[in-house]
Every structure is written in structure tokens, then in C-alpha cells.
Design a protein around this motif. Structure first.
Motif, short mmCIF file in Angstrom:
data_model
loop_
_atom_site.label_atom_id
_atom_site.label_comp_id
_atom_site.label_asym_id
_atom_site.label_seq_id
_atom_site.Cartn_x
_atom_site.Cartn_y
_atom_site.Cartn_z
N TRP A 5 1.68 3.13 2.52
CA TRP A 5 1.81 3.35 1.16
C TRP A 5 3.29 2.58 0.99
O TRP A 5 4.25 2.66 1.56
CB TRP A 5 2.29 4.69 0.60
N ASP A 32 -5.02 2.82 -4.77
CA ASP A 32 -4.80 4.43 -4.89
C ASP A 32 -3.01 4.41 -5.13
O ASP A 32 -2.53 3.65 -4.50
CB ASP A 32 -5.05 5.23 -3.57
N ARG A 33 -2.57 5.18 -6.22
CA ARG A 33 -1.30 5.50 -6.63
C ARG A 33 -1.09 6.85 -6.52
O ARG A 33 -1.92 7.60 -6.72
CB ARG A 33 -0.94 4.76 -8.01
N ARG A 34 0.22 6.96 -5.98
CA ARG A 34 0.65 8.27 -6.10
C ARG A 34 2.25 8.28 -6.44
O ARG A 34 3.14 7.30 -5.88
CB ARG A 34 0.58 9.10 -4.77
N LYS A 35 2.64 9.21 -7.16
CA LYS A 35 4.15 9.11 -7.45
C LYS A 35 4.74 10.42 -6.37
O LYS A 35 4.16 11.19 -5.90
CB LYS A 35 4.21 10.20 -8.83
N SER A 36 5.68 9.51 -5.48
CA SER A 36 6.39 10.41 -4.47
C SER A 36 7.41 11.16 -5.06
O SER A 36 7.85 11.24 -6.25
CB SER A 36 7.04 9.20 -3.61
N THR A 41 6.37 5.14 -7.62
CA THR A 41 5.22 5.33 -7.35
C THR A 41 4.93 4.38 -6.18
O THR A 41 5.44 3.20 -6.15
CB THR A 41 4.52 4.62 -8.56
N ARG A 42 4.03 4.71 -5.53
CA ARG A 42 3.57 4.02 -4.10
C ARG A 42 2.16 3.65 -4.36
O ARG A 42 1.36 4.58 -4.76
CB ARG A 42 3.77 5.03 -2.89
N LYS A 44 -1.44 2.54 -1.91
CA LYS A 44 -1.95 2.64 -0.60
C LYS A 44 -2.72 1.16 -0.41
O LYS A 44 -3.34 0.64 -1.03
CB LYS A 44 -3.09 3.57 -0.60
#
Length: 94
Positions: A5, A32-36, A41-42, A44
Motif C-alpha cells: 500500500w 483499492d483505497r483506504r484511509k490510514s 490515503t493509501r 493497494k
């Protein structure tokens, strides 16, 4: 499969573009995105982007090269185990 990520800034460095362009690329590729927890935001990386990342770091640190090789070998072994298990299930062998 291992997951990597990256922030948009890290992806921009990998792709040789700006963070805004990296964000657009991530959207276009449907990454795919995610807030850490750190607020960033990271995204994949896809296998192709992971290969590019590995190529950029290869040769810079022998311990890192060994870790990349170990990850690839683990993936190869796990893929073989999963394929064998799936074949056994298809044949009805438990």
C-alpha cells in the motif's frame, strides 16, 4: 499474495508524476483505497505496480533483495499448495 500500500506521494514517485496525477491513475485503475490511521490515503498496488516497485528497489540493499526473493518464493509455494488442494477437491480426495 503480498500486499503493498502506498500514499499518493509514494505512488507519484514510483510513476514519475505528481500526487494529483497519481490519484487520477489510482482512480482509473480502480485501485483499492483506504484511509490510514495517520490520516493518509493509501492505495493497494496491482501485481504490475508491485513488480515496478521491486525493480526500483532491487540492488539498493542486499537484505531487501533477499526479502523480495523470499516473498516471491513464498507466493510460489503457496500458489502450488492452493492449486494442489483445489485439484484434490475437484477429484473428491480429502
Amino acid at each position: 499474495m503480498p500486499q503493498i500500500w502506498m500514499t499518493y506521494d509514494e505512488l507519484a514517485t514510483l510513476n514519475g508524476c505528481t500526487a494529483a496525477e497519481a490519484r487520477q491513475q489510482a482512480l482509473q485503475l480502480s485501485l483499492d483505497r483506504r484511509k490510514s490511521r495517520d490520516g493518509n490515503t493509501r492505495v493497494k498496488l496491482t501485481p504490475a505496480l508491485m513488480d515496478r516497485f521491486f525493480e526500483t528497489i532491487r540492488g539498493t540493499d542486499s537484505a531487501l533483495d533477499d526479502a523480495v526473493a523470499a516473498l516471491r518464493e513464498t507466493h510460489r509455494q503457496m500458489s502450488g499448495i492452493l492449486a494442489a488442494e483445489q485439484e484434490s477437491l475437484r477429484r473428491g480426495v480429502a
